[in-house]
Design a protein around this motif. Sequence first.
Motif: not given
Length: 234
Positions: A119-142
């Motif tokens: 599962i890629t963490a590149a797309i989240g709900l609350l958090h948005k990617p700031r760089t190519a390496k961002s993991k917004p879904l991880v930040y949502d789930l944490v």
Amino acid sequence: MTNALWIARMSVYSQSPLALKSAVVLIETKIRQRSALLAAYKMPREVAILGTPTSMQDILLYEARAAKQFWSVYRTLLPTWTRFTSRAPRGSDVTNQLLDIGYHHLTVKISKNLKRRDITAAIGLLHKPRTAKSKPLVYDLVELFRADVVDTEVLRFLRLKKKPIEKLTQEHIVQLLHAINQQLQKKHYLRDFKQCHTYEYYMDLQITKFIKAVNHKEVFTPTLLPMRHDSRCT
């Protein structure tokens, strides 16, 4: 499931009304757990009212108000020598440093969990990617686990210190991470299963339920831990 299929489903989900409802659940779960932490020290719980959000911005503003309340009470539970005033990522004080370390430890575990599922963490709900390496879904789930694990253990760690920590050392970091890992192995009674399971199992279950919600186009419905101390698993 292939990564491509997940990206397609998550892309649609994140732009749908379901995303707003699931984001509310994420934040309300986080606040519920913070309230349980404060209640354990007989402190007032968070009372911010969300109302009916119409955008992610509404939810983020609500979360910011609730966070301000939480950290203002959390501060009073810390030893005065910590000189903690508020939550500040990458802050120079020992409390913020320990919180950063604890949150990073959790995000690594969640990242590995998602990677194991392809599962890629590149797309989240609350958090948005700031760089190519961002993991917004991880930040949502944490958000679902911060209070139960990190906020709780950092507070306990600092309250048990008999002498002020002038400078954070590797020994302090090892001690905190050990305490966090012990917390992850602590068993809790899960009503859905009528059994005791480790907190790490509970984390895996929450992540599974989120993925299921996206795949089936449903609102995320988390499993909730007991709010009060439960002796069934001790």
